[in-house]
Design an enzyme around this catalytic site. Structure first.
Site, PDB file in Angstrom:
ATOM      1  CB  CYS A   1      -0.955   0.089   1.176  1.00 28.74           C
ATOM      2  SG  CYS A   1      -2.170  -1.222   1.219  1.00 28.74           S
TER       3      CYS A   1
ATOM      4  NE  ARG B   1       4.619   1.507   0.209  1.00 23.16           N
ATOM      5  CZ  ARG B   1       5.542   1.222   1.114  1.00 23.16           C
ATOM      6  NH1 ARG B   1       6.811   1.330   0.799  1.00 23.16           N
ATOM      7  NH2 ARG B   1       5.215   0.846   2.320  1.00 23.16           N
TER       8      ARG B   1
ATOM      9  CD1 TRP C   1      -0.256  -6.473  -2.853  1.00 24.65           C
ATOM     10  CD2 TRP C   1      -0.556  -6.876  -0.685  1.00 24.65           C
ATOM     11  NE1 TRP C   1       0.036  -7.793  -2.624  1.00 24.65           N
ATOM     12  CE2 TRP C   1      -0.143  -8.065  -1.310  1.00 24.65           C
ATOM     13  CE3 TRP C   1      -0.820  -6.891   0.684  1.00 24.65           C
ATOM     14  CZ2 TRP C   1       0.026  -9.254  -0.614  1.00 24.65           C
ATOM     15  CZ3 TRP C   1      -0.649  -8.080   1.387  1.00 24.65           C
ATOM     16  CH2 TRP C   1      -0.229  -9.251   0.734  1.00 24.65           C
TER      17      TRP C   1
ATOM     18  CG  ASN D   1       1.294   0.839   4.373  1.00 26.93           C
ATOM     19  OD1 ASN D   1       1.013  -0.339   4.200  1.00 26.93           O
ATOM     20  ND2 ASN D   1       2.533   1.288   4.382  1.00 26.93           N
ATOM     21  N   GLY D   2      -1.155  -0.860   6.387  1.00 31.22           N
ATOM     22  CA  GLY D   2      -0.912  -1.705   7.561  1.00 31.22           C
ATOM     23  C   GLY D   2      -2.142  -2.551   7.847  1.00 31.22           C
TER      24      GLY D   2
ATOM     25  CD  GLU E   1      16.501 -14.497  -5.823  1.00 30.58           C
ATOM     26  OE1 GLU E   1      15.843 -14.947  -4.870  1.00 30.58           O
ATOM     27  OE2 GLU E   1      16.235 -13.420  -6.369  1.00 30.58           O
TER      28      GLU E   1
ATOM     29  CE  LYS F   1      13.430 -12.338  -8.309  1.00 32.40           C
ATOM     30  NZ  LYS F   1      14.082 -12.199  -7.051  1.00 32.40           N
TER      31      LYS F   1
ATOM     32  CD  GLU G   1       9.416 -12.650  -6.884  1.00 31.39           C
ATOM     33  OE1 GLU G   1       9.064 -11.784  -6.095  1.00 31.39           O
ATOM     34  OE2 GLU G   1      10.578 -12.715  -7.344  1.00 31.39           O
TER      35      GLU G   1
ATOM     36  CG  HIS H   1      17.390 -38.346  -2.070  1.00 34.15           C
ATOM     37  ND1 HIS H   1      17.653 -39.626  -1.650  1.00 34.15           N
ATOM     38  CD2 HIS H   1      18.597 -37.777  -2.318  1.00 34.15           C
ATOM     39  CE1 HIS H   1      18.963 -39.818  -1.615  1.00 34.15           C
ATOM     40  NE2 HIS H   1      19.563 -38.697  -2.017  1.00 34.15           N
TER      41      HIS H   1
ATOM     42  CE  LYS I   1      11.447  -3.914  -4.630  1.00 32.66           C
ATOM     43  NZ  LYS I   1      12.116  -5.079  -5.209  1.00 32.66           N
TER      44      LYS I   1
HETATM   45  C1  F6R Z   1      11.402 -11.417  -4.426  1.00 31.42           C
HETATM   46  C2  F6R Z   1      11.209 -10.360  -3.474  1.00 31.42           C
HETATM   47  C3  F6R Z   1      10.749 -10.704  -2.117  1.00 31.42           C
HETATM   48  C4  F6R Z   1      11.545  -9.894  -1.091  1.00 31.42           C
HETATM   49  C5  F6R Z   1      10.984 -10.117   0.319  1.00 31.42           C
HETATM   50  C6  F6R Z   1      11.786  -9.398   1.367  1.00 31.42           C
HETATM   51  O1  F6R Z   1      11.816 -10.951  -5.664  1.00 31.42           O
HETATM   52  O2  F6R Z   1      11.421  -9.222  -3.778  1.00 31.42           O
HETATM   53  O3  F6R Z   1      10.836 -12.064  -1.869  1.00 31.42           O
HETATM   54  O4  F6R Z   1      12.868 -10.295  -1.146  1.00 31.42           O
HETATM   55  O5  F6R Z   1       9.658  -9.668   0.362  1.00 31.42           O
HETATM   56  O6  F6R Z   1      11.812  -8.030   1.123  1.00 31.42           O
HETATM   57  P1  F6R Z   1      12.908  -7.101   1.780  1.00 31.42           P
HETATM   58  O7  F6R Z   1      14.221  -7.504   1.234  1.00 31.42           O
HETATM   59  O8  F6R Z   1      12.507  -5.721   1.378  1.00 31.42           O
HETATM   60  O9  F6R Z   1      12.826  -7.325   3.251  1.00 31.42           O
END
Ligand code: F6R
Length: 614
Positions: free
Chosen positions: A2, A27, A74, A100-101, A487, A491, A494, A510, A609
């Protein structure tokens, strides 16, 4: 999670608020809205969908005001639709609020208000606070001011919030408060801004104040004042000058922020290392944590806590710190760590890794670690963020603003910081100068390595086109490259919505081996290190079962060529720099696959984000 914007001043608030929302759209982007106050008249527009959908409605309207608030959502409580979009209003329509929250006790408060015949129109937790403020303001024998009604309501709610509110009966005034969700106050020439981060503010003023928890802001004609929510005690805070540039928060010639940020890695990793490498002594200079190096040296254990991509960086960090510094490291999801009875004492170091510095679980884990007496260190990208302020000390990654929802350059910067920490401690614990120099030399050529990777994307595009319709993807790596596999898979999930898993290459036998058939692309991470021949055997196992083999390597030999359907070649580098270069090629692969599948790359469904709720 948000985005909030508020404006009061002499200009038309509409373009300022809408541009601000666009900057904050990373956000959350399921609905948005705007409310404006003109004398005693409160008007608003809200809409499910992107900020561009709101913009169309606003352009067609004659909405205007002297101050205003806006929000991009969000969803947590209540589906994303027009009604649940913020701002929310009380039943008189005279109070507007963006939030926001999460208000955790909203149901309890709602029940009380419903008994008093208050009618709710949305299913959000946010509407509860605005109705509660209204009740305290309009239906109270004590005749509270708007300010006091907001303060009183905030004392009844439990949870996290950044709020900004307006009241038609007290025009030319904005009230805001923070508890757990970020809020920045921008101070211009007779104009003031409130926002979830500094990006909506930078083109208007460089003077900001980062609000802390429990702080309450009133902005009116007389200027602004900051006080404690409960005690009303005035808090004097100095202005911070932000050095963010507009170019950094815009995508320029790139079609997506994610692609821009992948390309930023041609310099962002060097930015992270700037002034911190000491080639002559084969070590690193880490001013941010220098006072705590003795504590790290004598620590009984280190916990690294983080979420998502940052957690993957932590796994790589474990490998490096244990290898060089020989201190036991445990890497924990912050959401688990905060609720388990981990062994934490004054001899424990807790390192929190977070791009945003605002992730609710990471922040909470950190606070618990502090309560148990641990020394807390942060690895954050956002200067002034909650985690960076909550930790005893830390290292900023200086990767620049990351706006694409999928983390890219922040991840490689986090790994870079962890390499520098591991080497620094390692050198003090007996790692030779020559070993240190070897690593530093490899780090110093990273800009060129990244440029080579990003120039040769023909093969990546081929892989993406060939596998674009795949339903699953498997990523396999060993040792320090197992987290790189995790990772890579994250990616892909997502941004392309292909189900993907990362696995230790040898562990595949396994279980996941059962998935392999001619439709399953399998990415093998095969660096030229002591795992190379082992990975080669794992490739044979998949080949024998018909999987599509995509090998990422800095060691293209005949076996790799004959076994692989596709080879993605990386420049030769140090085995501990390889996780960085390899991650970048996997970011590009995920990006190209998402392009082929026509996905919304910067705003993938359901994601946001900065996850500032639990
Ligand atoms: C994946 C991604 C999320 C963040 C996670 C932690 O691409 O961006 O998995 O890594 O939400 O966010 P931060 O690093 O801001 O604490």
């Amino acid at each position: 999670m948000c985005g909030i914007v508020g404006y009061i001043g002499n200009k038309d608030p509409v373009p300022i608020l809408l541009k601000g929302l666009k900057r904050l759209e990373y956000r959350g982007y399921d609905s948005s809205g705007i409310a404006l106050l003109q004398e005693n008249n409160l008007t608003h527009i809200k809409k499910a969908g992107k900020v561009s959908d709101l913009q169309l409605l606003v352009d067609d309207s004659s909405i205007k005001g002297t101050c205003g608030i806006a929000h991009t959502r969000w969803a947590t409580h209540g589906i994303p639709n027009d009604v649940n979009a913020h701002p929310h209003f009380d039943h008189t329509g005279k109070i507007a609020l963006v939030h926001n929250g999460i208000f955790e006790n909203y149901e309890t408060i709602k029940k009380v208000l419903v008994k008093k015949d208050v009618h709710f129109s949305s299913t959000t937790d946010t509407e509860v606070i605005v109705q509660l403020i209204s009740e305290l303001y309009y239906n109270n024998d004590e005749k509270l001011t708007f300010e006091d009604a907001v303060r009183a309501a905030l004392q009844e709610v439990v949870g996290a919030y950044g709020i900004v509110a307006l009241c038609a009966d007290e025009p030319n005034k904005i009230i805001a408060a923070r508890m757990g969700s970020p809020l920045v106050l921008g101070v211009g020439e007779k104009e003031y801004f409130l926002a979830s981060d500094a990006s909506p503010i930078i083109e208007h003023t460089r003077n900001v104040i980062y609000l802390d928890d429990d702080e309450f802001v009133i902005i009116d004609k007389a200027g602004y004042s900051i006080s404690n929510i409960k005690s009303k005690k005035i808090i004097s805070k100095s202005l911070t000058k932000i050095d963010l540039t507009i170019e950094e928060v815009e995508k320029g010639e790139f079609p997506h922020f994610m692609l821009k940020e992948i390309h930023d890695q041609k310099h962002s990793i060097s930015d992270t290392m700037r002034g911190r490498l000491n080639l002559d002594n084969g070590t690193t200079n880490l001013g941010g944590i220098i006072n705590y190096i003795p504590n790290i040296l004598s620590a009984s254990r280190i916990y690294i806590t983080a979420c998502g991509t940052s957690w993957h960086a932590g796994l790589i960090g474990k490998h490096l710190i244990e290898e060089y510094a020989r201190v036991p490291v445990h890497v924990e999801y912050a959401s688990e760590f905060r609720y388990r009875n981990a062994i934490i004492d004054a001899n424990t170091i807790v390192i929190a890794i977070s791009q945003s510095g605002e992730t609710a679980d990471t922040l909470a884990a950190l606070k618990i670690a502090k309560e148990f007496g641990a020394i807390t260190l942060g690895i954050c990208n956002v200067v002034g963020s909650s985690i960076s302020r909550e930790t005893d000390a830390g290292i900023f990654t200086h990767a620049g603003p990351e706006i694409g929802v999928a983390s890219t350059k922040a991840f490689t910067a986090q790994v870079t910081v962890l390499i520098m920490i591991a080497l620094n401690i390692g050198r003090k614990k007996g790692v030779s100068k020559d070993r240190g120099k070897e690593l530093i030399r490899a780090l110093k050529t990273i800009d060129q390595d990244v440029a080579i990777i990003l120039k040769n994307i023909k093969n990546i595009k081929k892989v993406a086109q060939y596998t674009a319709t795949a339903e699953n993807y498997l990523y396999l790596g060993r040792g320090i490259n197992f987290p790189v596999a995790l990772e890579g898979a994250l990616k892909l999930k997502e941004i392309s919505y292909i189900h993907a898993e990362g696995y230790p290459a040898a562990e595949m036998k396994h279980g996941p081996i059962a998935l392999i058939d001619e439709n399953l692309p399998v990415v093998f991470i095969a660096p030229q290190d002591d795992t190379f021949n082992k990975v080669l055997s794992n490739i044979e196992e998949v080949k024998a079962r018909g999987g599509i083999i995509i090998t990422v390597t800095d060691n293209v030999n005949n076996s790799i060529k004959s076994l692989s359907d596709f080879v993605l070649t990386l420049p030769k580098t140090h085995k501990y720099v390889f996780p960085i270069t390899c991650s970048i090629i996997l970011q590009m692969l995920a990006y190209e696959l998402a392009v082929c599948r026509k996905c919304e790359i910067d705003q993938p469904r359901n994601l946001a984000k900065s996850v500032t709720v639990e």
